[in-house]
Design a protein around this motif. Structure first.
Motif, PDB file in Angstrom:
ATOM      1  N   GLY A 270       0.798  -1.221   0.000  1.00 56.18           N
ATOM      2  CA  GLY A 270       0.000   0.000   0.000  1.00 56.18           C
ATOM      3  C   GLY A 270       0.830   1.270   0.000  1.00 56.18           C
ATOM      4  O   GLY A 270       0.322   2.344  -0.300  1.00 56.18           O
ATOM      5  N   ASP A 271       2.112   1.161   0.343  1.00 50.54           N
ATOM      6  CA  ASP A 271       2.966   2.348   0.366  1.00 50.54           C
ATOM      7  C   ASP A 271       3.529   2.679  -1.015  1.00 50.54           C
ATOM      8  O   ASP A 271       4.231   3.667  -1.171  1.00 50.54           O
ATOM      9  CB  ASP A 271       4.159   2.136   1.320  1.00 50.54           C
ATOM     10  N   ARG A 272       3.285   1.796  -1.981  1.00 51.29           N
ATOM     11  CA  ARG A 272       3.977   1.944  -3.268  1.00 51.29           C
ATOM     12  C   ARG A 272       3.014   2.269  -4.398  1.00 51.29           C
ATOM     13  O   ARG A 272       1.855   1.882  -4.363  1.00 51.29           O
ATOM     14  CB  ARG A 272       4.674   0.617  -3.627  1.00 51.29           C
ATOM     15  N   ASP A 273       3.549   2.951  -5.432  1.00 46.50           N
ATOM     16  CA  ASP A 273       2.852   2.993  -6.710  1.00 46.50           C
ATOM     17  C   ASP A 273       3.352   1.774  -7.457  1.00 46.50           C
ATOM     18  O   ASP A 273       4.498   1.723  -7.916  1.00 46.50           O
ATOM     19  CB  ASP A 273       3.203   4.279  -7.464  1.00 46.50           C
ATOM     20  N   LEU A 274       2.522   0.764  -7.582  1.00 47.14           N
ATOM     21  CA  LEU A 274       2.982  -0.535  -8.097  1.00 47.14           C
ATOM     22  C   LEU A 274       3.397  -0.482  -9.554  1.00 47.14           C
ATOM     23  O   LEU A 274       4.048  -1.391 -10.056  1.00 47.14           O
ATOM     24  CB  LEU A 274       1.890  -1.592  -7.904  1.00 47.14           C
ATOM     25  N   THR A 275       3.005   0.564 -10.277  1.00 48.15           N
ATOM     26  CA  THR A 275       3.357   0.624 -11.700  1.00 48.15           C
ATOM     27  C   THR A 275       4.553   1.521 -11.978  1.00 48.15           C
ATOM     28  O   THR A 275       4.941   1.708 -13.117  1.00 48.15           O
ATOM     29  CB  THR A 275       2.174   1.158 -12.536  1.00 48.15           C
ATOM     30  N   SER A 276       5.164   2.071 -10.914  1.00 52.94           N
ATOM     31  CA  SER A 276       6.152   3.126 -11.150  1.00 52.94           C
ATOM     32  C   SER A 276       7.549   2.615 -11.485  1.00 52.94           C
ATOM     33  O   SER A 276       8.381   3.373 -11.951  1.00 52.94           O
ATOM     34  CB  SER A 276       6.252   4.022  -9.920  1.00 52.94           C
ATOM     35  N   ASN A 277       7.826   1.332 -11.205  1.00 48.90           N
ATOM     36  CA  ASN A 277       9.180   0.816 -11.425  1.00 48.90           C
ATOM     37  C   ASN A 277      10.224   1.599 -10.627  1.00 48.90           C
ATOM     38  O   ASN A 277      11.404   1.656 -11.008  1.00 48.90           O
ATOM     39  CB  ASN A 277       9.551   0.891 -12.914  1.00 48.90           C
ATOM     40  N   PHE A 278       9.798   2.170  -9.533  1.00 45.76           N
ATOM     41  CA  PHE A 278      10.666   3.075  -8.776  1.00 45.76           C
ATOM     42  C   PHE A 278      12.014   2.434  -8.418  1.00 45.76           C
ATOM     43  O   PHE A 278      13.084   2.984  -8.702  1.00 45.76           O
ATOM     44  CB  PHE A 278       9.944   3.526  -7.501  1.00 45.76           C
ATOM     45  N   SER A 279      11.962   1.244  -7.795  1.00 44.97           N
ATOM     46  CA  SER A 279      13.219   0.664  -7.305  1.00 44.97           C
ATOM     47  C   SER A 279      14.093   0.180  -8.462  1.00 44.97           C
ATOM     48  O   SER A 279      15.320   0.268  -8.402  1.00 44.97           O
ATOM     49  CB  SER A 279      12.965  -0.449  -6.293  1.00 44.97           C
ATOM     50  N   LEU A 280      13.474  -0.339  -9.528  1.00 45.62           N
ATOM     51  CA  LEU A 280      14.288  -0.805 -10.657  1.00 45.62           C
ATOM     52  C   LEU A 280      14.976   0.377 -11.351  1.00 45.62           C
ATOM     53  O   LEU A 280      16.154   0.308 -11.700  1.00 45.62           O
ATOM     54  CB  LEU A 280      13.427  -1.592 -11.652  1.00 45.62           C
ATOM     55  N   LYS A 281      14.239   1.464 -11.532  1.00 48.99           N
ATOM     56  CA  LYS A 281      14.849   2.636 -12.183  1.00 48.99           C
ATOM     57  C   LYS A 281      16.042   3.142 -11.364  1.00 48.99           C
ATOM     58  O   LYS A 281      17.081   3.514 -11.919  1.00 48.99           O
ATOM     59  CB  LYS A 281      13.822   3.755 -12.331  1.00 48.99           C
ATOM     60  N   ASN A 282      15.864   3.141 -10.044  1.00 48.74           N
ATOM     61  CA  ASN A 282      16.955   3.584  -9.174  1.00 48.74           C
ATOM     62  C   ASN A 282      18.170   2.677  -9.273  1.00 48.74           C
ATOM     63  O   ASN A 282      19.307   3.149  -9.350  1.00 48.74           O
ATOM     64  CB  ASN A 282      16.483   3.610  -7.727  1.00 48.74           C
TER      65      ASN A 282
END
Lengths: 381, 392
Positions: free
Chosen positions: A247-259
């Motif tokens: 629930g803390d994440r935008d599941l479609t953002s690829n945030f951690s992979l992009k980082n």
């Protein structure tokens, strides 16, 4: 770029649905003997291996500190033996750090996972979640992935047909990889009539239970000639952990992979991965992840995963020629499997699936539900 | 009598009867002595699932006598002092059979200190001591009133709560004519405030009176927050969650472990040794960890041998999933099987009724000779051997 770390040798057994006649110790020992044979490395406390890093999982092995079951078969008695309890690619990062710090010249890195041991893999991944809030709801990696799959597919125009294409291609590619798990060849219709696990994810969209073990020998630049004529260099490494609660994440953002990718590219001096990297091994343990991770590492445009498949992006960028995670590697070891495939390609030892003249490759690892933890390694010939 | 952490040695003994667990005293028929330095001696007798404790100098015939000072005794019983630590440091000694004395541990529920008895006077003081902090100004907008409490009896007194401009002040008297005046016995008022009796029934019985503005008296519950004694334990907010984690698994035994387990089915201990250093593996293992070579040579060892290391274990280690326990104390040992040397020992259990007679050896002196006792049904598991017993 400072000092470099080389992968001197890799070893693996064939991925198998169930090595019923072997303990994981037997599986590992095969890899161990192969590394010894390839490199003639010793356990001399001055010149040889002083540190062994292993990767295994307590729940699958039914013991806490699961490395206690393998110390002997990886030759780690009477020296440093340290365990990576997370995705295997972190072990590669760990080994790299030991060498770059100057504490070790040579590190042996071994891993195993026998997914056939657990009678329910879903119960095992259920244990990864918070015991009081999420486990009682039945949340596991499959259901977490399905939440992400639905949201991502809507965002990027990925359809059931696209996923079927990914599965069909994965199994076809795996036929050219002698270490790949043997999975039946299927057509798109077979995939689209495969039963639902958690809508929109079908059984065939999810990687099958697999037993596997591997070994790698890493070494500092100065001594690489002692162990191999064909070193493969780790030129960039990046990892990123996203929030634990979905629930803390935008599941479609690829945030951690992009980082993770950004960091690895910076270290490896890569400006445009589409032009500079010859092949990509992505940890697609579910079919929707292949286009999603492709967006994350920057070889597909953001939000265009569906069109990228239609336009032949998977072939254009040489993605998962090994069959990928989807065809079957233990989840814990997906990153090591990807990295080993890259090493074989960069050494020109990838047989029928060889990318001619491959100089740079990317291995990605994803662990936790819905790709919570991501790591990217850039390898160079 | 000295007190430790507010508890006397006698408190521990005097509560033994109510803390007694007959189910923990099954099959025990014995007397146990307690010699508490500077406090006296007690004798505990357990028979037919009942018990008796008496303060007496006669400790003759006790199976075991515990010797400790008062502070240690109270500390161990209340959890303030670590029992195992007190024992190893010699602050607690047991004369006689230690294993018998161990049985008393299961016989009693844990001691919890008695609660202090609070008097009506304590409650009344506490109520008026907290009344200003319990005032709820948000419910008293525009209220300008005084509430007189005329509480009768030994614990009683007179108080006035004066409410004006959203504040509340307390006076220890009643002056003139308050807006409302409550007249009731202090002891009854305590019961009302603690929710043990209904104020209306007191009024109906004529045990209480409201003089003045009755409607204000009915609003007391809004003017002041509910009274809870300051010494009462806070409400339980920390919930203990219990979970048992279990995932069914199956394990391949492979060519090495499989061979070892299969040989047990034939009442044989068949294992492998290192071709380089000659170490014998118990149980069999894939490689010699020290030489890093596969252990390819197979030999039969034992099944008799000598005890090398041993211990008595006093806790049952129940299996959390099955609840299955062991009888205690039980003997665990490492046995140097015939045909093995050095540190190549095999871990197993030792027959319970023989553990006092068994001696561990070393490389110079042989330990007690033992032999395996095999199970009636052999399945290829470590339990195919029940335990080792003296070979005589």
């Amino acid at each position: 770029m400072g000092k470099r770390v080389a992968v001197c040798a890799v070893a693996q057994i064939k991925n198998d649905p169930n090595y019923w006649h072997l303990r994981f110790q037997n599986m590992l020992h095969e890899c161990f003997e192969s590394i010894m044979e390839q490199t003639k490395v010793t356990f001399d406390m001055e010149k040889g291996i002083r540190t062994v890093i292993t990767c295994s999982d307590d729940v699958f092995d039914a013991r806490t500190i699961s490395n206690n079951g393998v110390t002997d078969v990886v030759g780690a008695q009477f020296r440093g033996e340290e365990k990576m309890a997370q995705e295997s690619i972190n072990g590669l990062g760990y080994a790299m750090a030991s060498i770059l710090s100057g504490h070790d010249d040579v590190v042996l890195f071994m891993g195993h996972c026998k997914e056939s041991q657990g009678e329910s893999k879903k119960m095992v991944t259920n244990l990864a979640y918070d015991p009081f809030y999420c486990r009682p709801l039945g949340l596991d990696f499959v259901s977490a992935d399905a939440l992400q799959a639905r949201a991502y597919m809507r965002k990027s125009g990925v359809t059931d047909t696209h996923l079927a294409k990914v599965v069909v291609r994965s199994r076809k590619n795996a036929r050219k990889n002698p270490y790949a798990r043997e999975c039946a060849l299927v057509d798109e219709q077979d995939v689209m009539s495969s039963p639902m696990l958690a809508d929109p994810m079908r059984e065939m969209h999810y990687y099958p239970d697999t037993d596997w073990a591997f070994g790698m020998l890493l070494c500092c630049e100065e001594r690489v000639k002692e162990f191999t004529k064909k070193p493969v260099w780790i030129s960039g490494y990046g990892s990123c952990m996203d929030s634990y609660f979905l629930g803390d994440r935008d599941l479609t953002s690829n945030f951690s992979l992009k980082n993770a990718a950004k960091r690895a590219y910076e270290k490896a001096g890569i400006k445009d991965p589409r032009k500079e990297i010859n092949l990509f091994e992505l940890s697609d343990h579910a079919a929707y992840q292949l286009p999603m991770w492709a967006e994350g590492v920057g070889i597909a445009d953001e939000g265009k995963g569906g069109a990228w498949i239609d336009e032949g992006g998977m072939e254009k960028y040489n993605v998962n020629l090994s069959g990928g995670q989807l065809n079957g590697n233990p989840l814990l070891l997906g990153g090591a499997a990807r990295a080993i495939e890259c090493v074989l390609q960069l050494r020109g030892e990838a047989g029928d699936r060889q990318v001619k003249g491959a100089k740079k490759a990317l291995a990605q690892a994803a662990y936790g539900g819905a790709g919570q933890h991501q790591a990217v390694v850039i390898l160079e010939a | 009598m000295a007190e430790y952490w507010g508890i006397k040695v006698e408190d521990i003994f005097n509560t033994m009867k109510e803390r007694f667990r007959p189910e923990g005293a099954k099959d025990v028929s014995a007397s146990f002595g307690y010699d508490i330095k500077g406090e006296g001696t007690w004798r505990l007798t357990v028979r037919n699932n009942t018990m008796n404790i008496e303060k007496t100098d006669d400790l003759a015939g006790c199976a075991a006598i515990m010797v400790a000072d008062g502070e240690t005794f109270v500390g161990v019983n209340t959890g303030k002092v670590d029992g195992a630590g007190a024992f190893t440091s010699g602050k607690v000694k047991v004369e006689g059979s230690l294993s018998d004395f161990g049985k008393t541990a299961k016989m009693f529920r844990k001691f919890s200190p008695p609660k202090k008895e609070y008097t009506d006077k304590d409650y009344i003081q506490d109520m008026f001591g907290t009344i200003v902090s319990r005032f709820q100004p948000q419910n008293c907008e525009g209220l300008d009133a005084s509430i007189g409490y005329d509480l009768r009896g030994e614990a009683g007194g007179q108080w006035t709560a004066v409410i004006k401009d959203g504040t509340c002040a307390l006076k220890n008297t009643i002056e003139g004519k308050p807006t409302v005046r409550l007249e009731v016995a202090a002891s009854d008022w305590v019961r009302v405030m603690m929710g043990k009796i209904d104020a209306m029934s007191l009024l109906a019985e004529g045990k209480a009176a409201i003089v003045g503005d009755t409607s204000l008296a009915l609003k007391l519950g809004q003017i002041f927050a509910k009274y809870t004694p300051t010494w009462a334990a806070p409400e339980q907010e920390l919930i203990m969650l219990k979970r048992t984690i279990s995932v069914n698994q199956k394990f391949s035994t492979g060519p090495v472990m499989g061979k070892f387990l299969n040989s047990l089915k034939e009442k044989k201990i068949y294992t492998n040794k290192c071709p380089k250093c000659g170490r014998v593996h118990l149980p069999a293992r894939e490689v010699c960890a020290e030489c890093r070579v596969p252990a390819t040579e197979w030999i039969t060892v034992g099944p008799k041998g000598q005890v090398r290391y041993m211990e008595y274990v006093y806790y049952a280690s129940p299996d959390p999933l099955t609840g299955e326990t062991r009888e205690t104390p039980y003997g665990m040992g490492n046995i140097l099987l015939d045909g093995c040397t050095g540190n190549d020992t095999f871990a197993h259990l030792i027959r319970r009724d023989q553990i006092d007679r068994i001696k561990g050896g070393n490389n110079e002196v042989s330990g007690t000779r033992v032999r395996p006792v095999w199970n009636e049904t052999l399945t290829g598991s470590i339990h195919d051997i029940k335990y080792f017993e003296i070979d005589e």
